[in-house]
Design an enzyme around this catalytic site. Structure first.
Site, short mmCIF file in Angstrom:
data_model
loop_
_atom_site.label_atom_id
_atom_site.label_comp_id
_atom_site.label_asym_id
_atom_site.label_seq_id
_atom_site.Cartn_x
_atom_site.Cartn_y
_atom_site.Cartn_z
N SER A 329 57.12 -5.08 7.76
CA SER A 329 56.56 -5.52 9.04
C SER A 329 56.26 -7.00 9.10
O SER A 329 55.92 -7.52 10.17
CB SER A 329 55.27 -4.75 9.32
OG SER A 329 55.56 -3.38 9.35
N CYS A 387 53.11 -2.26 15.61
CA CYS A 387 53.70 -1.08 16.23
C CYS A 387 55.21 -1.04 15.98
O CYS A 387 55.95 -1.92 16.43
CB CYS A 387 53.42 -1.13 17.75
SG CYS A 387 54.32 0.13 18.65
#
Lengths: 633, 370
Positions: A329, A387
């Site tokens: 991420s 997300c």
């Protein structure tokens, strides 16, 4: 009777006289021969023999220059020389080496370790080379040997310069080490036409700064004309040209910061690269575990070598340069920027995250790390809460080639050009790459994991740091480097590191600001690294990441507790601070550390605190930290 | 007055059996030897130079004694010397002490001797005596016997093995036979036969002897091994140039590059430090010795004296020629010292005994002819 006798005597005398005359002539001829031989040698050939006699008499002995000293950015000595006595032996001069060594051990302390190392050296060297058996002899040992010297033919005590790395393991992967010149080094020296300059030198930089700046550090070998006798013993010095010491190097590293980082890692394996985002100076360069470079200086003994080489932790592997991990991420801020710049997303665009995403027309779900999803997510929130679902769609809209084109200038998929050897390129996939590598078409489904830093994408911690620095400085392509300046050891003249030409990547300021603001919020309550950011007193921009080590089967839940330690996820973090005027940008990875928010970001916080505030970490707080078993990303 | 008379008397006894010209040259050579030996011992210790001085002192006393012995007496001791020498050589072959791989020495407990040295003088003595006795009409049988007398000790010395000394022993005897008038026909045919036999003798040589000959032909073949001696000594001599590097200044000599520098290779030291001037001077001095020797031989009154004096002179020449030839690289390396120059008691003693005989012949002839 008497008459004949007299006649006989006359005849005999005549014969004798004629024989003497013949002999005289022969002798004169012989002496003429000798005389002409002497004239030939001493007149005709005199010059030639004179030259040969001089060559016999004069030996040119190399005088090895002092190797340059390596300092950190604040002048702390990282590698220096010291002079000490070594006991050396020329194996070809000794008959029963083992036995003589046993004898020697009675007057000089020779550890099994020394023997092992010597044995290894013996195998690697030629028997007429002088090889060290014991280094750093004490005065008492030198004296004892001097008294017993006659018993040990072929052994000699020599004063030698040694390399010492006072910080030991700290920054070992950046500084590197020197070691004895081996055949490969020798070939390289010959190829570079440096044989003359390496006469008398027996060590050469092997790795890290010691290796890459060998040419600066070595210096110029001087020479001394020595009159020698037939046994090769020096009688007197005739002329001397002084060696020129190697240049000193000031590195960009801050060794105190480096120590803080290495302590912060504790027993974790991993890597960290911290840069000054304005110019690419490497402030800290960590690959854990490290090794003690002092072990290599005199030839490492086989036991220690095996320990280092066969350890499951691979301490010799420079993870910062050569560790290729899925960036996870941590690349989301870059992906967000890519989408903004390419007009594929606007700041206002939001999705409702159901916790999974499917390619249009396909039923295979790509799951978010958070079951049930994050609700309404816009670009800002997508970074703050990390997300996944948001990026699945974003990645699909961008397509792999746009991602590739955007990420490549940040340094992904290519060497960043750091000034030590061994850098690996990582992997920034593209359609072309897949075609080449697997002879396969790129599927839309291949892009989806890439969008969250998984799939084919591999990056080194150095690449992540470089990219973070570019993000922090607003688009200046910096070249990470460890050298600050070269200091001439004689004149103290300084020559700064010259970076290759840097180009600017132009991003819309509002796009950049949006991404940075989101990264600041990552460190604040509600963000994935809120606990690490708490109470900082300055603003940090950061992003956590987690990289899967093993694939989790569909429908199976990742549970760190059930997984072998070495199969746990890697924890990652990138960040810079202060967020509005970054002085330091870093990327770090903790192998099998679990979630980036839990394990990696607190380490980053300690480093920011130290670098920006001079605050040393709270050790009690660190002790409580353990593997982050929280599956959150 | 009386004191002067005593001094005169002593001086007369001391010198009347000495040959003036020979004595002068020998003393000059001895002086040169001392300077060269001093230099060859590194120029910082008098030990060797004093040792050489002692060698000369002993040898001069022996020379004086022999010079006072009449040639007739010399003739009388010829057979005993030869027989004793031969017996000692046989003992060497049986019980000799081995040093450096050669059986050359006899150890008597208190002294170790090299009997082959005795033969250097014993050989010309016995053959001169032999031809003196056979004055009338020599036939081939006489020469054959002379050949036997010659070859027996030569063979024994060669077997030790000591090629250098066997050549010297052989040549000393051969010179007598030559001077006695062995016909040219036999000499030439023996020479031709020898040349033809050479390839067959080759395999009989010891390995190290063969190696020395091969080394001479190409010293660079093994510059650090067998060729080292020759290469270093020619470098030393050649680098000396015309005037030399000066006493104690020869780098080859002082830095130990010349092997055996105070003994067999002393010419290299001398040639390096004193140059061509020095080496040619040395040759001249040797020529004077040889010339004087031949003069003594020509003027000698008996066949024995003539042959002995002539052979001793030619032997002296041989020593000089073989050594200079070897050190300057035109002859193989054989262990022959440079006469009156090289350090070494035995060699100087045996040379001076020879000079003593020459002087005896030179100063006793009036007595005989009267």
């Amino acid at each position: 009777m008497v008459g004949t006798n007299i006649k006989n005597r006359e005849a005999e005398l005549n014969v004798f006289r004629s024989r003497v005359i013949v002999a005289t002539i022969a002798i004169l001829v012989a002496f003429l021969l000798l005389a002409s031989r002497l004239i030939y040698l001493q007149v005709v050939k005199r010059d030639q023999y004179h030259t040969m006699a001089e060559a016999n008499r004069i030996s040119v002995v190399p005088v090895v220059p002092n190797r340059g000293v390596i300092y950190d950015r604040n002048g702390e000595v990282l590698a220096a020389n010291y002079s000490a006595f070594t006991l050396e032996v020329t194996p070809s001069k000794v008959q029963h080496l083992e036995k003589v060594l046993d004898d020697l051990a009675t007057i000089i302390d020779i550890q099994p370790k020394d023997r092992r190392r010597f044995k290894r050296l013996l195998e690697e060297s030629k028997s007429f080379e002088s090889l060290p058996i014991r280094n750093r002899l004490t005065e008492a040992e030198v004296a004892r040997f001097a008294v017993n010297r006659y018993r040990f033919l072929g052994f000699d005590i020599r004063a030698r310069l040694f390399r010492n790395y006072p910080f030991g393991e700290v920054a070992s992967h950046a500084i590197g080490y020197i070691g004895r010149i081996n055949d490969a080094d020798l070939k390289k020296i010959e190829a570079d036409n440096l044989s003359r300059n390496y006469k008398g030198t027996d060590h050469i930089g092997k790795l890290g700064i010691e290796g890459s700046y060998e040419a600066e550090l070595h210096g110029t070998t001087g020479s001394e004309q020595v009159e020698i006798d037939a046994g090769g013993r020096a009688i007197r010095s005739l002329a001397k040209s002084e060696p020129v010491a190697g240049n000193n190097l000031r590195l960009t590293l801050d060794i105190k910061l480096q120590q803080v980082v290495e302590e912060a890692f504790g027993e974790f394996r991993g890597a960290l690269v911290a840069l000054d985002p304005s110019n690419g100076e490497v402030l800290a360069f960590v690959s854990k575990p490290g090794f003690d470079p002092n072990l290599f200086v005199d030839g490492i003994d086989p036991v220690n070598w095996d320990l280092l080489n066969n350890s499951e932790d691979k301490p010799l592997n420079n993870r910062a340069l050569r560790g290729q991990y899925p960036p996870g991420s941590t690349i989301k801020p870059f992906m967000a920027l890519a989408a903004l710049e390419n007009g594929k997303r606007t700041p206002e665009y939001s999705i409702v995250d159901p916790g999974q995403w499917m390619l249009p027309g396909l039923a295979r779900p790509y799951r978010d790390w958070k079951k049930g999803g994050h609700g309404v997510v816009n670009l800002h929130k997508s970074i703050v809460v990390s997300c996944d679902t948001y990026y699945y769609g974003l990645g699909n809209d961008l397509g792999i080639d746009r991602i590739n084109a955007f990420m490549t200038p940040f340094g992904f998929g290519s060497k960043n050009g750091i000034d030590i050897d061994g850098e690996l390129t990582g992997l920034m996939p593209s359609q072309e790459w897949k075609q080449k590598r697997f002879k396969q078409k790129w599927y839309a489904g291949d892009t989806i994991p890439v969008a969250i830093g998984q799939g084919y994408w591999l990056a080194t911690p150095l690449q992540l740091a470089t990219a973070t620095a570019i993000l922090a400085n607003g688009g200046t392509q910096v070249t990470p480097h460890l050298l600050k300046e070269v200091i001439n050891s004689k004149t103290n003249e300084k020559r700064s590191y010259k970076p290759p030409p840097q180009s600017e990547l132009s991003f819309k300021p509002e796009h950049l600001n949006l991404v940075r603001r989101a990264m600041v919020d990552v460190m604040l309550p509600g963000g994935t690294a809120a606990s690490a950011g708490a109470g900082a007193g300055y603003s940090i921009a950061g992003k956590t990441g987690t990289a899967q080590v093993i694939a989790i089967k569909q429908g199976e839940k990742y549970d760190a507790r059930k997984i072998d330690e070495r199969h746990r996820d890697h924890a990652l973090f990138i960040g810079f601070a202060p967020a509005d005027q970054p002085k330091i940008a870093l990327a770090l990875l903790v192998e099998n550390g679990g979630g980036g928010g839990g394990t990696a970001s607190p380490i980053a916080r300690e480093i920011f605190d130290y670098y920006l505030l001079g605050k040393l970490p709270d050790l009690a707080k660190r002790k409580r930290r353990d593997y982050d078993l929280d599956p959150s990303r | 007055m009386r004191i002067t008379a005593v001094v005169e008397r002593v001086f007369d006894i001391a010198t009347r059996r000495l040959d003036g010209p020979l004595m002068v040259v020998i003393v000059v050579l001895a002086a040169i030897s001392l300077t060269a030996v001093y230099s060859a011992s590194g120029g910082d210790s008098f030990d060797r130079a004093f040792g050489q001085l002692r060698n000369f002192a002993v040898a001069f006393i022996a020379m004086w004694i022999v010079a006072n012995v009449s040639p007739q007496t010399l003739m009388r001791i010829a057979i005993p010397v030869y027989i004793v020498g031969l017996m000692l050589l046989v003992s060497v072959a049986l019980f000799g002490e081995i040093r450096n791989g050669a059986r050359r020495w006899l150890n008597f407990g208190f002294v170790t001797i090299q009997p082959s040295e005795i033969m250097k003088l014993g050989m010309p003595l016995i053959l001169a005596w032999y031809f003196h006795k056979k004055e009338e009409g020599l036939n081939w049988r006489d020469y054959a016997l002379a050949g036997l007398i010659l070859m027996l000790p030569t063979g024994l010395v060669m077997r030790q093995p000591d090629l250098g000394t066997s050549i010297l022993v052989f040549s000393a005897g051969f010179f007598v036979i030559f001077l006695a008038g062995l016909s040219w026909r036999i000499l030439i045919s023996a020479g031709v036969a020898g040349a033809v036999a050479l390839p067959f003798l080759w395999p009989l040589l010891h390995d190290y002897q063969r190696e020395r000959v091969l080394t001479l032909l190409d010293p660079m073949k093994d510059p650090l091994g067998a060729g080292y001696h020759i290469i270093q000594s020619t470098i030393a001599i050649g680098s000396g140039g015309v005037l030399g590097k000066g006493w104690l200044n020869g780098s080859q000599a002082q830095l130990d590059f010349i092997p055996e520098r105070s003994t067999d290779f002393i010419l290299a030291v001398f040639g390096e430090e004193f140059g061509l001037v020095g080496t040619l001077l040395l040759l001249c001095l040797y020529l004077i010795v040889i010339g004087r020797g031949f003069m003594i031989a020509m003027n000698a009154s008996t066949s024995f004296s003539r042959l002995l004096a002539g052979a001793l002179t030619m032997s002296f020449f041989t020593y000089a020629f073989v050594n200079i030839g070897m050190v300057s690289g035109i002859l193989p390396v054989v262990g022959v010292p440079l006469p009156l120059m090289s350090y070494g008691g035995t060699a100087i003693l045996s040379l001076c005994l020879g000079f003593g005989m020459l002087m005896s012949i030179s100063t006793h002839k009036q007595l005989v002819s009267s």
